[in-house]
Motif scaffolding. Structure first.
Motif, PDB file in Angstrom:
ATOM      1  N   ILE A   1       0.805  -1.219   0.000  1.00  0.00           N
ATOM      2  CA  ILE A   1       0.000   0.000   0.000  1.00  0.00           C
ATOM      3  C   ILE A   1       0.843   1.276   0.000  1.00  0.00           C
ATOM      4  O   ILE A   1       0.315   2.377  -0.128  1.00  0.00           O
ATOM      5  CB  ILE A   1      -0.977   0.021   1.193  1.00  0.00           C
ATOM      6  N   GLY A   2       2.165   1.125   0.132  1.00  0.00           N
ATOM      7  CA  GLY A   2       3.039   2.288   0.122  1.00  0.00           C
ATOM      8  C   GLY A   2       4.465   1.902  -0.200  1.00  0.00           C
ATOM      9  O   GLY A   2       4.830   0.729  -0.119  1.00  0.00           O
ATOM     10  N   GLN A   3       5.251   2.886  -0.599  1.00  0.00           N
ATOM     11  CA  GLN A   3       6.660   2.644  -0.907  1.00  0.00           C
ATOM     12  C   GLN A   3       7.441   3.933  -0.730  1.00  0.00           C
ATOM     13  O   GLN A   3       6.887   5.020  -0.824  1.00  0.00           O
ATOM     14  CB  GLN A   3       6.827   2.083  -2.310  1.00  0.00           C
ATOM     15  N   ALA A   4       8.736   3.780  -0.472  1.00  0.00           N
ATOM     16  CA  ALA A   4       9.653   4.920  -0.390  1.00  0.00           C
ATOM     17  C   ALA A   4      11.013   4.470  -0.887  1.00  0.00           C
ATOM     18  O   ALA A   4      11.463   3.366  -0.584  1.00  0.00           O
ATOM     19  CB  ALA A   4       9.760   5.437   1.044  1.00  0.00           C
ATOM     20  N   ALA A   5      11.658   5.333  -1.660  1.00  0.00           N
ATOM     21  CA  ALA A   5      12.992   5.032  -2.180  1.00  0.00           C
ATOM     22  C   ALA A   5      13.937   6.189  -1.855  1.00  0.00           C
ATOM     23  O   ALA A   5      13.555   7.361  -1.926  1.00  0.00           O
ATOM     24  CB  ALA A   5      12.941   4.811  -3.689  1.00  0.00           C
ATOM     25  N   PHE A   6      15.164   5.834  -1.506  1.00  0.00           N
ATOM     26  CA  PHE A   6      16.218   6.799  -1.210  1.00  0.00           C
ATOM     27  C   PHE A   6      17.429   6.423  -2.061  1.00  0.00           C
ATOM     28  O   PHE A   6      17.837   5.258  -2.068  1.00  0.00           O
ATOM     29  CB  PHE A   6      16.609   6.740   0.272  1.00  0.00           C
ATOM     30  N   SER A   7      18.000   7.391  -2.759  1.00  0.00           N
ATOM     31  CA  SER A   7      19.147   7.126  -3.624  1.00  0.00           C
ATOM     32  C   SER A   7      20.199   8.227  -3.439  1.00  0.00           C
ATOM     33  O   SER A   7      19.881   9.323  -2.989  1.00  0.00           O
ATOM     34  CB  SER A   7      18.707   7.039  -5.089  1.00  0.00           C
ATOM     35  N   PRO A   8      21.450   7.924  -3.800  1.00  0.00           N
ATOM     36  CA  PRO A   8      22.513   8.917  -3.639  1.00  0.00           C
ATOM     37  C   PRO A   8      22.282  10.154  -4.499  1.00  0.00           C
ATOM     38  O   PRO A   8      21.745  10.059  -5.607  1.00  0.00           O
ATOM     39  CB  PRO A   8      23.769   8.183  -4.118  1.00  0.00           C
ATOM     40  N   ALA A  14       5.284   7.118  -1.968  1.00  0.00           N
ATOM     41  CA  ALA A  14       3.907   7.048  -2.468  1.00  0.00           C
ATOM     42  C   ALA A  14       3.064   6.110  -1.617  1.00  0.00           C
ATOM     43  O   ALA A  14       3.564   5.097  -1.123  1.00  0.00           O
ATOM     44  CB  ALA A  14       3.909   6.556  -3.919  1.00  0.00           C
ATOM     45  N   VAL A  15       1.794   6.463  -1.496  1.00  0.00           N
ATOM     46  CA  VAL A  15       0.825   5.648  -0.765  1.00  0.00           C
ATOM     47  C   VAL A  15      -0.435   5.578  -1.619  1.00  0.00           C
ATOM     48  O   VAL A  15      -0.827   6.576  -2.235  1.00  0.00           O
ATOM     49  CB  VAL A  15       0.517   6.274   0.616  1.00  0.00           C
ATOM     50  N   LEU A  16      -1.050   4.407  -1.663  1.00  0.00           N
ATOM     51  CA  LEU A  16      -2.287   4.256  -2.426  1.00  0.00           C
ATOM     52  C   LEU A  16      -3.298   5.317  -1.996  1.00  0.00           C
ATOM     53  O   LEU A  16      -3.436   5.591  -0.797  1.00  0.00           O
ATOM     54  CB  LEU A  16      -2.889   2.865  -2.232  1.00  0.00           C
ATOM     55  N   PRO A  17      -4.022   5.909  -2.935  1.00  0.00           N
ATOM     56  CA  PRO A  17      -4.968   6.981  -2.596  1.00  0.00           C
ATOM     57  C   PRO A  17      -5.964   6.611  -1.498  1.00  0.00           C
ATOM     58  O   PRO A  17      -6.263   7.422  -0.623  1.00  0.00           O
ATOM     59  CB  PRO A  17      -5.682   7.262  -3.921  1.00  0.00           C
ATOM     60  N   GLU A  18      -6.451   5.382  -1.507  1.00  0.00           N
ATOM     61  CA  GLU A  18      -7.484   5.004  -0.538  1.00  0.00           C
ATOM     62  C   GLU A  18      -6.964   4.843   0.892  1.00  0.00           C
ATOM     63  O   GLU A  18      -7.767   4.734   1.831  1.00  0.00           O
ATOM     64  CB  GLU A  18      -8.222   3.732  -0.979  1.00  0.00           C
TER      65      GLU A  18
END
Length: 173
Positions: free
Chosen positions: A61-68, A89-93
């Protein structure tokens, strides 16, 4: 929503994460529609230092990415050791239920544990200031209003220079 679990993204998660990111940014007035391509490019290039997913009820239902990122000073000297957030990002609902905040806290904790000097992002100050992010007059990024370029230093060294995100951030398809 059942208990929220945060874990590292796996190869098998790629289609679900790409669709989640697409849906999360679909109605966002600041979106250029490339966020799903960006997350896929980070994965393909292997440049996401940290890629997290949030799961509940057996689905992502969600994700996060971190990059250099690179900070290039006025003297032309490039400095590494910093990371950029994006996308998150998180699903709208299920937005506005704390999923993004948990992803953010876990990601920042992992960055600190890796010895990162800090994190930068482009976003809404009203949202990100609660995590300690702030604007720095010495930070710049072409095409980004200064009030939307935020940083959170993990050391006493303050960020300065032009921020350059990974080339995955140029992905358009």
């Amino acid at each position: 929503m059942s208990e929220l679990q945060i874990r590292d993204q796996k190869e098998a998660d790629r289609p679900a994460v790409k669709e989640l990111v697409r849906r999360a940014f679909l109605q966002n007035p600041h979106s250029d529609g490339t966020e799903a391509f960006l997350i896929e490019a980070l994965w393909t290039r292997g440049t996401a230092t940290i890629a997290l997913v949030a799961e509940a009820d057996g689905r992502i239902i969600g994700q996060a990415a971190f990059s250099p990122v690179t900070l290039v000073g006025d003297d032309g000297q490039a400095r590494t050791g910093w990371h950029g957030l994006g996308p998150i990002a998180v699903l709208p609902e299920v937005q506005r239920k704390g999923v993004g905040s948990v992803l953010m806290e876990v990601g920042l904790t992992k960055l600190r544990a890796l010895g990162s000097e800090g994190c930068v992002l482009v976003g809404d100050p009203a949202y990100y200031e609660r995590f300690g992010f702030e604007t720095f007059a010495e930070l710049k990024m072409p095409g980004v209003p200064p009030e939307n370029l935020l940083a959170l230093p993990f050391t006493d060294t303050l960020p300065a220079g032009e921020i350059i995100f990974d080339e995955a951030f140029q992905a358009t398809s």
